[in-house]
Design a protein around this motif. Sequence first.
Motif, PDB file in Angstrom:
ATOM      1  N   ASP A  98      43.721  37.217  28.067  1.00  0.00           N
ATOM      2  CA  ASP A  98      43.566  37.100  29.171  1.00  0.00           C
ATOM      3  C   ASP A  98      43.713  38.034  29.945  1.00  0.00           C
ATOM      4  O   ASP A  98      44.656  38.163  30.387  1.00  0.00           O
ATOM      5  CB  ASP A  98      43.222  36.243  30.390  1.00  0.00           C
ATOM      6  CG  ASP A  98      42.656  36.518  31.538  1.00  0.00           C
ATOM      7  OD1 ASP A  98      42.395  37.794  31.423  1.00  0.00           O
ATOM      8  OD2 ASP A  98      43.031  35.336  32.252  1.00  0.00           O
ATOM      9  N   HIS A 100      43.865  40.203  31.968  1.00  0.00           N
ATOM     10  CA  HIS A 100      44.288  40.149  33.721  1.00  0.00           C
ATOM     11  C   HIS A 100      45.124  39.581  34.448  1.00  0.00           C
ATOM     12  O   HIS A 100      45.118  39.448  35.500  1.00  0.00           O
ATOM     13  CB  HIS A 100      42.285  39.221  34.670  1.00  0.00           C
ATOM     14  CG  HIS A 100      41.112  40.517  34.094  1.00  0.00           C
ATOM     15  ND1 HIS A 100      41.201  41.819  34.225  1.00  0.00           N
ATOM     16  CD2 HIS A 100      40.496  40.077  32.806  1.00  0.00           C
ATOM     17  CE1 HIS A 100      39.808  41.864  33.708  1.00  0.00           C
ATOM     18  NE2 HIS A 100      39.380  40.903  32.651  1.00  0.00           N
ATOM     19  N   ALA A 101      45.537  38.276  33.033  1.00  0.00           N
ATOM     20  CA  ALA A 101      46.693  37.947  33.710  1.00  0.00           C
ATOM     21  C   ALA A 101      48.117  38.493  32.703  1.00  0.00           C
ATOM     22  O   ALA A 101      49.201  38.252  32.437  1.00  0.00           O
ATOM     23  CB  ALA A 101      46.461  36.380  32.971  1.00  0.00           C
ATOM     24  N   LYS A 137      37.526  36.376  26.265  1.00  0.00           N
ATOM     25  CA  LYS A 137      38.387  35.943  26.607  1.00  0.00           C
ATOM     26  C   LYS A 137      39.102  35.403  25.069  1.00  0.00           C
ATOM     27  O   LYS A 137      38.494  34.416  23.813  1.00  0.00           O
ATOM     28  CB  LYS A 137      38.747  35.051  27.826  1.00  0.00           C
ATOM     29  CG  LYS A 137      39.305  35.703  28.735  1.00  0.00           C
ATOM     30  CD  LYS A 137      39.025  34.739  30.614  1.00  0.00           C
ATOM     31  CE  LYS A 137      38.932  35.742  31.315  1.00  0.00           C
ATOM     32  NZ  LYS A 137      39.563  34.963  32.651  1.00  0.00           N
TER      33      LYS A 137
END
Length: 159
Positions: A98, A100-101, A137
């Motif tokens: 992921d 975005h993390a 993802k």
Amino acid sequence: MFQAMPYDGTRSERFEAVLAQLGSLIQDEPNAVANLANASALLKASLPDTNWAGFYLYDGTELVLGPFQGLPACIRIPLGRGVCGTAAAERRTLVVGDVHAFPGHIACDAASNSEIVVPLVQEDRLLGVLDIDSPIKHRFDDDERRFLERFAAIVAAVL
């Protein structure tokens, strides 16, 4: 003439077929840009559920966009920044389920949700990175990591 990898047979057999196709594409071709362009096209055609496949090349200071397949991308990435810059600085493959993390992630394509980055290294010298993005993802697994590390080693050997 190039044909996209067929999706019959085992996954391992498909990976071996792509590596053989890469060898055929770059055999006896001395031009790095041509080899990187064909390598990125081969990966984009061969790996389902990906939206970007290409290379960033190390210019001695930072990573600079090289041949790729996908939407326009960030042109320059400092070492240690984002997934590509971190993989380059640490000279190790990063599989990010992921993005975005991921601290400091650089969003070049808003559709990207997962990423794998493999450093291109020749005799302990950083040449750049192979970068592949997916809108899904957790798209990349350990088998693909091993396959892409082999792919990157073949590419690095002709740069």
